[in-house]
Each structure stands twice: as structure tokens, then as C-alpha cells.
Design a protein around this motif. Structure first.
Motif, short mmCIF file in Angstrom:
data_model
loop_
_atom_site.label_atom_id
_atom_site.label_comp_id
_atom_site.label_asym_id
_atom_site.label_seq_id
_atom_site.Cartn_x
_atom_site.Cartn_y
_atom_site.Cartn_z
N CYS A 1 0.72 -1.67 0.19
CA CYS A 1 0.05 -0.03 -0.37
C CYS A 1 1.04 1.50 0.08
CB CYS A 1 -0.67 -0.11 1.20
SG CYS A 1 -1.95 -1.33 1.97
N ASN A 2 -0.05 2.48 -0.36
CA ASN A 2 0.79 3.36 -0.93
C ASN A 2 1.07 4.43 0.75
OD1 ASN A 2 2.48 5.70 -1.50
ND2 ASN A 2 0.87 6.72 -2.41
N VAL A 3 2.26 4.04 1.15
CA VAL A 3 2.30 4.81 2.59
C VAL A 3 2.87 6.25 2.59
CG1 VAL A 3 2.83 2.50 3.90
CG2 VAL A 3 4.99 3.50 2.88
N SER A 4 3.18 6.57 1.85
CA SER A 4 4.02 7.73 1.53
C SER A 4 3.47 8.49 0.57
CB SER A 4 5.22 8.06 0.55
OG SER A 4 5.00 7.38 -0.46
N GLU A 5 2.00 8.07 0.64
CA GLU A 5 0.95 9.28 -0.26
C GLU A 5 1.50 10.37 -1.02
OE1 GLU A 5 -0.61 11.69 2.86
OE2 GLU A 5 -1.76 9.65 4.03
N THR A 6 2.41 9.56 -2.60
CA THR A 6 2.57 9.63 -2.91
C THR A 6 2.42 9.22 -4.73
OG1 THR A 6 5.15 8.76 -2.66
CG2 THR A 6 5.21 10.46 -1.86
N ASN A 7 1.39 8.31 -4.21
CA ASN A 7 1.06 7.40 -5.55
C ASN A 7 2.67 7.28 -6.20
OD1 ASN A 7 -1.85 8.46 -5.40
ND2 ASN A 7 -1.09 10.18 -6.52
N VAL A 8 3.15 6.43 -5.62
CA VAL A 8 4.61 5.91 -6.03
C VAL A 8 4.48 4.74 -5.45
CG1 VAL A 8 7.19 5.87 -5.91
CG2 VAL A 8 6.30 7.39 -6.19
N GLU A 9 4.57 3.11 -6.49
CA GLU A 9 4.05 2.34 -5.95
C GLU A 9 5.67 1.87 -4.95
OE1 GLU A 9 3.45 -0.68 -9.16
OE2 GLU A 9 1.79 0.58 -9.99
N THR A 10 5.16 0.64 -4.49
CA THR A 10 6.56 0.60 -3.45
C THR A 10 6.30 -1.08 -3.27
OG1 THR A 10 4.97 0.89 -1.07
CG2 THR A 10 6.67 2.61 -2.03
N MET A 11 7.41 -1.68 -2.41
CA MET A 11 7.38 -2.69 -2.00
C MET A 11 8.53 -3.06 -0.76
SD MET A 11 10.26 -4.05 -5.32
CE MET A 11 10.38 -5.27 -4.78
N PHE A 12 8.61 -4.16 0.06
CA PHE A 12 8.86 -4.53 0.91
C PHE A 12 9.65 -5.98 1.16
CE2 PHE A 12 5.74 -1.95 4.32
CZ PHE A 12 7.05 -1.60 5.44
N SER B 1 12.92 -0.51 9.15
CA SER B 1 13.77 -1.05 10.70
C SER B 1 14.46 -1.55 10.57
CB SER B 1 12.23 -2.18 11.24
OG SER B 1 12.30 -3.16 10.88
N SER B 2 14.98 -2.14 11.75
CA SER B 2 16.74 -3.01 11.26
C SER B 2 16.71 -4.30 10.62
CB SER B 2 17.32 -2.73 12.70
OG SER B 2 16.92 -3.81 13.54
N TYR B 3 15.24 -4.34 10.42
CA TYR B 3 15.23 -5.89 9.98
C TYR B 3 14.90 -6.08 8.43
CZ TYR B 3 15.77 -7.01 14.19
OH TYR B 3 16.45 -7.48 15.62
N GLU B 4 13.69 -4.55 8.29
CA GLU B 4 12.80 -4.55 7.22
C GLU B 4 13.23 -3.48 6.13
OE1 GLU B 4 9.02 -6.48 8.12
OE2 GLU B 4 8.77 -4.88 8.77
N THR B 5 13.40 -3.07 4.90
CA THR B 5 13.44 -2.52 3.87
C THR B 5 12.67 -2.07 3.09
OG1 THR B 5 16.30 -3.24 4.01
CG2 THR B 5 15.86 -1.77 2.12
N LEU B 6 12.28 -1.45 2.94
CA LEU B 6 11.37 -0.90 1.75
C LEU B 6 12.26 0.52 0.84
CD1 LEU B 6 7.99 0.87 1.40
CD2 LEU B 6 9.39 2.88 2.79
N GLY B 7 11.69 -0.75 -1.18
CA GLY B 7 12.88 -0.63 -1.50
C GLY B 7 11.47 0.40 -2.19
N GLY B 8 11.60 1.23 -3.55
CA GLY B 8 10.40 1.67 -4.50
C GLY B 8 10.61 0.69 -5.89
N GLY B 9 10.01 0.46 -6.48
CA GLY B 9 9.59 -0.49 -7.51
C GLY B 9 8.49 0.24 -8.58
N PRO B 10 8.07 0.23 -9.77
CA PRO B 10 8.90 -1.37 -10.29
C PRO B 10 10.51 -0.81 -11.13
CG PRO B 10 6.90 0.08 -11.98
CD PRO B 10 7.25 0.51 -10.68
#
Length: 244
Positions: free
Chosen positions: A194-205, A235-244
Motif C-alpha cells: 500500500c502507498n504509505v507515503s501518499e506520493t502515488n509511487v508504488e512501493t515494495m517490502f 526498521s533494522s530488519y526490513e527494508t522499504l524499496g521503490g519499484g517497479p
């Protein structure tokens, strides 16, 4: 359906693409401090062929006679190179002291590979998508001084839309400016978050570990194709990356 990662060694093809990833450092002209980031080299799509979005690419020639389809650029996060204000937040201007270290650079097909550090100019950026395109130059940003990357390794684009939860992924970056071309691995947890940043940019975990200095690193699939770009860690365990 959730896939389970197998024991198959998928790191080989990713390792061969290490030289397409660059280390970036930039000076904050406010206080003179140096910061680190990462980036990767991509190639202009071939002329008259459709790119990954289905649009034809025009055959354009510069004033100096080189064909734009031969150009290769450095891609990184938009915040890499941004000057910070007194509170430590990013200001809306870029440093003029942005440099990229390119490993095993060849200026011609038969040249001996060498490591070089070159100045970079930001020729396009989108703050909402946190992405920018950098042009490596020797001195000033004119055609005759552009660093020719035509004979250097580059990355191909894949698509995050083909990924499923559990698929392996890899990040190549320069954590804390201390470990050039460091490879970390993990899995895709959610290719269309889901778009957590409200920028209409697709994201992925993804779960591939990262830390400061890895912003702008490519997120690669098992075939070393780009499926996203590392923007920031959740967090120290997960990384948020942008795609596609």
C-alpha cells in the motif's frame, strides 16, 4: 500463493553485475560534512524499440554527434546529494560536490580496467518518487567532458509486477561508505505494498538488510534485473524499496 525460497544458488549472475553499481559521496556545503550513497548504471533504450512501458524511443543525436541511444547514466535516490539544513532535514537544493566511484571502468573496448572517481551532475530528479539521474563528467557538464560509459557494465530493467511474495532479491550498495559493492540478499515480502507515503509511487517490502549509505542501490531479481531501488529502511530488519 506464497513461494518458499529454495536452496538454489542465485547469487552468481548478480555477482557478475557488481561493476554496474557505483559508490556515491557528496559534500554538504552547509557544514562541509561528507555523506554517502549508492547508485547504478543504466543504458538508454535502443532507438525505435519499445521500452518496458510500451513506448517507442526516438533516435536523437546530440550537438556533438553522439547518439543518445549509446548513453549510459547513473541512477540514484533524489535525496542522495541533497544539502541538509541546520535541523538536519533535507533542503531543496543539491550539492555541487557529488562524486561517483566506478569500478573497473574502461574508456574503450580494449582498455585496461581502472577504478575512477568522477564528478556527477543531476540532470533530472523527482522528489516524490525519490529518484534522480546523474551524468558523470570530467569537469563541466558539456558534451566534450561527459565520461563515456559505453564500454562499461550496466543493468537491465525487470519488473516488480512479476515478483511474488517469497521470491529472492538482492541489493548491491556501499553501507556507511565502508564496503563497496556489498551484496545482501533477502526475499520479497510484498511486491505491491500500500502507498504509505501518499506520493502515488508504488512501493515494495523486501527483507534484504541495508543501512545508511545504501540509498540508491538497485534491488535485483535472481537474474540481476532491476525490480526496484532502495530508498529507506523501515526498521533494522526490513527494508522499504521503490519499484517497479
Amino acid at each position: 500463493e506464497t513461494k518458499v525460497e529454495t536452496s538454489e544458488n542465485t547469487t552468481g549472475s548478480v555477482y557478475t553485475k557488481k561493476d554496474a553499481c557505483v559508490d556515491i559521496m557528496y559534500r554538504d556545503t552547509t557544514d562541509g560534512s561528507w555523506w554517502y550513497g549508492s547508485g547504478f548504471i543504466v543504458k538508454t533504450p535502443d532507438a525505435n524499440q519499445e521500452n518496458s512501458f510500451g513506448h517507442a524511443v526516438a533516435n536523437i543525436t546530440s550537438n556533438e554527434g553522439w547518439n543518445v541511444e549509446d548513453m549510459r547514466y547513473i541512477v540514484s535516490c533524489a535525496h542522495v546529494g541533497m544539502i541538509r539544513d541546520a535541523q538536519g532535514d533535507y533542503a531543496s537544493r543539491y550539492s555541487f560536490d557529488v562524486y561517483a566511484t566506478i569500478t573497473n571502468y574502461k574508456h574503450s573496448a580494449n582498455a585496461t580496467p581502472v577504478n575512477i572517481t568522477v564528478r556527477c551532475l543531476s540532470i533530472g530528479a523527482d522528489a516524490s518518487g525519490d529518484i534522480q539521474v546523474l551524468l558523470p563528467v570530467n569537469t563541466a557538464g558539456v558534451d566534450s567532458n561527459i565520461v563515456n560509459l559505453k564500454h562499461h557494465e550496466y543493468l537491465e530493467f525487470g519488473s516488480s509486477r512479476t515478483m511474488s511474495p517469497g521470491d529472492p532479491c538482492f541489493i548491491i550498495g556501499n553501507p556507511q561508505g565502508m564496503d563497496s559493492q556489498s551484496i545482501s540478499s533477502g526475499i520479497v515480502r510484498d511486491p505491491a505494498m500500500c502507498n504509505v507515503s501518499e506520493t502515488n509511487v508504488e512501493t515494495m517490502f523486501v527483507t534484504a538488510p541495508s543501512m545508511g549509505g545504501v540509498s540508491g542501490s538497485p534491488i535485483l531479481d535472481r537474474d540481476a534485473a532491476i525490480i526496484g531501488m532502495l530508498t529507506f529502511g523501515a526498521s533494522s530488519y526490513e527494508t522499504l524499496g521503490g519499484g517497479p
